[in-house]
Design a protein around this motif. Structure first.
Motif, PDB file in Angstrom:
ATOM      1  N   PRO A 150      10.660  90.598 -60.616  1.00 59.33           N
ATOM      2  CA  PRO A 150      11.271  90.320 -61.923  1.00 59.33           C
ATOM      3  C   PRO A 150      12.050  89.013 -61.988  1.00 59.33           C
ATOM      4  O   PRO A 150      12.520  88.633 -63.058  1.00 59.33           O
ATOM      5  CB  PRO A 150      12.215  91.521 -62.113  1.00 59.33           C
ATOM      6  N   LEU A 151      12.202  88.328 -60.861  1.00 58.79           N
ATOM      7  CA  LEU A 151      13.032  87.119 -60.828  1.00 58.79           C
ATOM      8  C   LEU A 151      12.222  85.832 -60.763  1.00 58.79           C
ATOM      9  O   LEU A 151      12.793  84.748 -60.644  1.00 58.79           O
ATOM     10  CB  LEU A 151      13.988  87.178 -59.622  1.00 58.79           C
ATOM     11  N   ILE A 152      10.897  85.935 -60.831  1.00 55.25           N
ATOM     12  CA  ILE A 152      10.050  84.760 -60.632  1.00 55.25           C
ATOM     13  C   ILE A 152      10.383  83.652 -61.627  1.00 55.25           C
ATOM     14  O   ILE A 152      10.568  82.483 -61.256  1.00 55.25           O
ATOM     15  CB  ILE A 152       8.563  85.153 -60.720  1.00 55.25           C
ATOM     16  N   THR A 153      10.471  83.993 -62.904  1.00 54.11           N
ATOM     17  CA  THR A 153      10.763  82.987 -63.926  1.00 54.11           C
ATOM     18  C   THR A 153      12.153  82.379 -63.712  1.00 54.11           C
ATOM     19  O   THR A 153      12.335  81.152 -63.818  1.00 54.11           O
ATOM     20  CB  THR A 153      10.679  83.603 -65.326  1.00 54.11           C
ATOM     21  N   SER A 154      13.126  83.210 -63.393  1.00 56.16           N
ATOM     22  CA  SER A 154      14.488  82.719 -63.173  1.00 56.16           C
ATOM     23  C   SER A 154      14.568  81.820 -61.952  1.00 56.16           C
ATOM     24  O   SER A 154      15.298  80.812 -61.950  1.00 56.16           O
ATOM     25  CB  SER A 154      15.454  83.906 -63.014  1.00 56.16           C
ATOM     26  N   VAL A 155      13.826  82.161 -60.903  1.00 56.19           N
ATOM     27  CA  VAL A 155      13.799  81.317 -59.703  1.00 56.19           C
ATOM     28  C   VAL A 155      13.208  79.953 -60.036  1.00 56.19           C
ATOM     29  O   VAL A 155      13.716  78.911 -59.603  1.00 56.19           O
ATOM     30  CB  VAL A 155      12.987  82.006 -58.585  1.00 56.19           C
ATOM     31  N   ALA A 156      12.107  79.937 -60.795  1.00 51.57           N
ATOM     32  CA  ALA A 156      11.475  78.671 -61.168  1.00 51.57           C
ATOM     33  C   ALA A 156      12.445  77.783 -61.942  1.00 51.57           C
ATOM     34  O   ALA A 156      12.520  76.562 -61.720  1.00 51.57           O
ATOM     35  CB  ALA A 156      10.217  78.943 -61.995  1.00 51.57           C
ATOM     36  N   THR A 157      13.210  78.392 -62.832  1.00 51.86           N
ATOM     37  CA  THR A 157      14.166  77.627 -63.650  1.00 51.86           C
ATOM     38  C   THR A 157      15.343  77.142 -62.819  1.00 51.86           C
ATOM     39  O   THR A 157      15.764  75.980 -62.921  1.00 51.86           O
ATOM     40  CB  THR A 157      14.682  78.496 -64.813  1.00 51.86           C
ATOM     41  N   THR A 158      15.877  78.036 -61.988  1.00 52.23           N
ATOM     42  CA  THR A 158      17.066  77.702 -61.201  1.00 52.23           C
ATOM     43  C   THR A 158      16.791  76.631 -60.159  1.00 52.23           C
ATOM     44  O   THR A 158      17.591  75.707 -59.956  1.00 52.23           O
ATOM     45  CB  THR A 158      17.616  78.960 -60.512  1.00 52.23           C
ATOM     46  N   PHE A 159      15.656  76.732 -59.481  1.00 54.40           N
ATOM     47  CA  PHE A 159      15.352  75.804 -58.385  1.00 54.40           C
ATOM     48  C   PHE A 159      14.438  74.659 -58.816  1.00 54.40           C
ATOM     49  O   PHE A 159      14.046  73.836 -57.979  1.00 54.40           O
ATOM     50  CB  PHE A 159      14.704  76.575 -57.227  1.00 54.40           C
ATOM     51  N   HIS A 160      14.059  74.653 -60.110  1.00 58.62           N
ATOM     52  CA  HIS A 160      13.212  73.584 -60.640  1.00 58.62           C
ATOM     53  C   HIS A 160      11.901  73.470 -59.870  1.00 58.62           C
ATOM     54  O   HIS A 160      11.487  72.380 -59.428  1.00 58.62           O
ATOM     55  CB  HIS A 160      13.958  72.239 -60.604  1.00 58.62           C
ATOM     56  N   VAL A 161      11.259  74.617 -59.696  1.00 60.27           N
ATOM     57  CA  VAL A 161       9.952  74.663 -59.049  1.00 60.27           C
ATOM     58  C   VAL A 161       8.959  75.300 -60.026  1.00 60.27           C
ATOM     59  O   VAL A 161       9.345  75.879 -61.042  1.00 60.27           O
ATOM     60  CB  VAL A 161       9.991  75.479 -57.731  1.00 60.27           C
ATOM     61  N   SER A 162       7.676  75.185 -59.725  1.00 60.64           N
ATOM     62  CA  SER A 162       6.648  75.755 -60.594  1.00 60.64           C
ATOM     63  C   SER A 162       6.635  77.276 -60.469  1.00 60.64           C
ATOM     64  O   SER A 162       7.157  77.846 -59.494  1.00 60.64           O
ATOM     65  CB  SER A 162       5.279  75.201 -60.216  1.00 60.64           C
ATOM     66  N   LEU A 163       6.011  77.939 -61.448  1.00 55.48           N
ATOM     67  CA  LEU A 163       5.897  79.394 -61.394  1.00 55.48           C
ATOM     68  C   LEU A 163       5.064  79.825 -60.196  1.00 55.48           C
ATOM     69  O   LEU A 163       5.339  80.864 -59.590  1.00 55.48           O
ATOM     70  CB  LEU A 163       5.267  79.916 -62.693  1.00 55.48           C
ATOM     71  N   ASP A 164       4.033  79.029 -59.846  1.00 55.57           N
ATOM     72  CA  ASP A 164       3.219  79.361 -58.675  1.00 55.57           C
ATOM     73  C   ASP A 164       4.065  79.336 -57.403  1.00 55.57           C
ATOM     74  O   ASP A 164       3.914  80.182 -56.525  1.00 55.57           O
ATOM     75  CB  ASP A 164       2.050  78.370 -58.550  1.00 55.57           C
ATOM     76  N   SER A 165       4.957  78.357 -57.304  1.00 60.04           N
ATOM     77  CA  SER A 165       5.842  78.283 -56.128  1.00 60.04           C
ATOM     78  C   SER A 165       6.835  79.435 -56.133  1.00 60.04           C
ATOM     79  O   SER A 165       7.101  80.053 -55.089  1.00 60.04           O
ATOM     80  CB  SER A 165       6.594  76.949 -56.119  1.00 60.04           C
ATOM     81  N   ALA A 166       7.380  79.741 -57.318  1.00 59.39           N
ATOM     82  CA  ALA A 166       8.338  80.844 -57.422  1.00 59.39           C
ATOM     83  C   ALA A 166       7.685  82.180 -57.079  1.00 59.39           C
ATOM     84  O   ALA A 166       8.337  83.084 -56.552  1.00 59.39           O
ATOM     85  CB  ALA A 166       8.926  80.889 -58.831  1.00 59.39           C
TER      86      ALA A 166
END
Length: 483
Positions: A33-49
């Motif tokens: 459930p945190l994939i989108t939030s991780v991508a936003t917080t760490f400025h990485v792509s959704l694939d990386s998250a």
């Protein structure tokens, strides 16, 4: 006086086993459930998250058979405590303000804890009366699934109010509590046990499983670099075949492949593999459909937290099924229970395919899925342990959990592939969401998977420890043991 103390210890042991199994499953699922939030917080792509979830599944699949073998030996308590210490350390890495790479390392360490579920079953079988151990093992199996349903809404709620560090902070708190619980309650393994870890075999198995789960998670590789994906798939098959041949020759195998080849165990693992694909496929479809915005022409645009609440019926009815299944199992053979559970999950697919126009229908479909998954996972240990020596409980169930992990990963990947085929073909070229019909197609795939699971389950031999035991392997207690 000794009897009173033993009874008191047994009363404390059961909730401890449940709590530890629940924690490791919930913490490992925090990535989803945190994939989108991780991508936003760490400025990485959704694939990386996405790797915050994938890497936990990978490390869990690799660690599970190794921990299962260690858990079959005399150092089971130390193995449990050391593993939980790794999980706590990994949880700390996810909370500290460190780069994205450190978060991935922490998530990998948290995933190692998934291998503890089978060890909890081994402890229950060794230290509880036979009747109570069977019910406890069934519930441990179910709790490992329920942990996912609890982790989703909690992680979503904490993320909305405190960011991803708050959600991972909860993981640190509960894993530390699990470590203290294990320190207080985990008994030593029975005397006379021995276990040797085949390091070379573990490395080969790790390589094969890594490639399988990597190929399952990196769905884009199949569509953009098909030749590379095919080569890696061939390498994975060769590694796993080589590992199997090596295990058959080894006097101290990582997994007792001879036992795995037993018709009941082999059939149960096939049912778990195919069933796992279907179960996780429906879980993925419902949660993704619920979060799809209205602009796609369907979906409900639910937030992470509200979408997580859709899993509450999954957890509640899964637990109810886990409590009921051992009682029903006294009257119905475990293979029939597996088949019936597969049919229930298939019913969840039918409901989703036919009725998903409002959120209430998604709740109903998720509840049906939870009841089917809970019953299936509670009945599965009965099939395998009926022909498995007591000392090999952890090892046998560890292999089944590896099969389940691979099945779940493939279920997620298949769902992504089917939905990808319907993306950009419905409401307009380049539309970021699949058309509604793609969900129906994916549901039909799930129905087929559960039909295969039901047929496979019905074909399982009806065996009992008295009539068809597997002899104690070399390195065990040196005698034939029946459950």
């Amino acid at each position: 006086m000794s009897t009173i103390r033993e009874h008191s210890e047994a009363r404390l042991l059961v909730p401890s086993l449940m709590f530890i199994a629940l924690v490791v499953a919930a913490v490992a699922s925090l990535g989803a459930p945190l994939i989108t939030s991780v991508a936003t917080t760490f400025h990485v792509s959704l694939d990386s998250a996405q790797w915050t979830l994938t890497i936990a599944l990978l490390s869990g699949a690799v660690a599970t058979p190794v921990l299962g073998r260690l858990g079959a030996g005399p150092h089971r308590r130390v193995t449990i405590l050391a593993t939980l210490a790794v999980v706590v350390a990994g949880s700390a890495l996810t909370v500290l303000p460190l780069p994205f790479a450190a978060l991935l390392v922490g998530r990998a360490a948290q995933g190692v804890g998934l291998g503890l579920t089978a060890l909890m079953m081994g402890v229950a079988r060794d230290h509880l009366p036979e009747g109570r151990s069977a019910a406890t093992i069934a519930l441990i199996s179910v709790v490992s699934i329920i942990g996912v349903g609890l982790g989703y809404p909690l992680a979503g709620l904490l993320t909305e109010f405190g960011g991803i560090r708050a959600a991972y902070g909860l993981g640190l708190f509960v894993t530390a509590a699990a470590f203290l619980t294990a320190w207080r309650s985990m008994p030593a393994a029975p005397e006379g046990r021995s276990a040797h870890v085949d390091v070379a075999g573990a490395l080969v198995l790790a390589g094969g499983l890594f490639l399988v789960l990597f190929l399952a998670s990196e769905t884009g590789l199949w569509s953009h670099h098909l030749a590379v994906a095919v080569v890696l798939a061939i390498v994975a098959v060769l590694l796993l075949c080589g590992w199997t041949a090596s295990e058959l020759r080894s006097r101290t195998p990582l997994v007792d492949v001879r036992a795995v080849r037993h018709p009941a165990v082999a059939g149960a693992n096939i049912a778990m593999f195919v069933g796992g694909i279907g179960m996780y496929l429906l879980l993925t479809l419902i949660t993704r459909y619920a979060q799809t915005p209205h602009s796609a022409g369907y979906g409900f645009g639910l937030t992470t937290f509200v979408a997580g609440l859709v899993l509450v019926p999954f957890s509640v009815l899964g637990f109810v099924a886990g409590k009921l299944t051992p009682r029903v199992g006294m009257r119905i053979d475990a293979p029939l229970l597996l088949a019936g559970s597969a049919i229930v999950v298939g019913g969840g697919f039918v409901l989703f395919a036919a009725a998903r126009s409002n959120v209430a229908e998604l709740f109903v479909a998720m509840g049906v899925l939870g009841f089917g998954v809970g019953s299936f996972t509670a009945a599965m240990p009965g099939v395998i342990l009926a022909v498995t020596p007591r000392s090999e409980t952890s090892s046998a169930m560890s292999f089944n959990y590896v099969v389940r992990s691979v099945g779940y990963s493939l279920g997620s990947a298949i769902g992504g592939l089917v939905l990808a085929t319907g993306t950009g073909t419905g409401t307009g070229t380049g539309h970021p969401f699949p058309n509604d019909g793609a969900y129906t197609t994916a549901a039909l795939v799930g129905i087929a998977a559960m039909a295969i699971t039901a047929v496979t389950s019905l074909a399982l031999p009806r065996c009992s420890p008295e009539t068809d035991p597997i002899e104690e392997p070399t390195g065990g207690t040196g005698r034939t043991t029946t459950p």
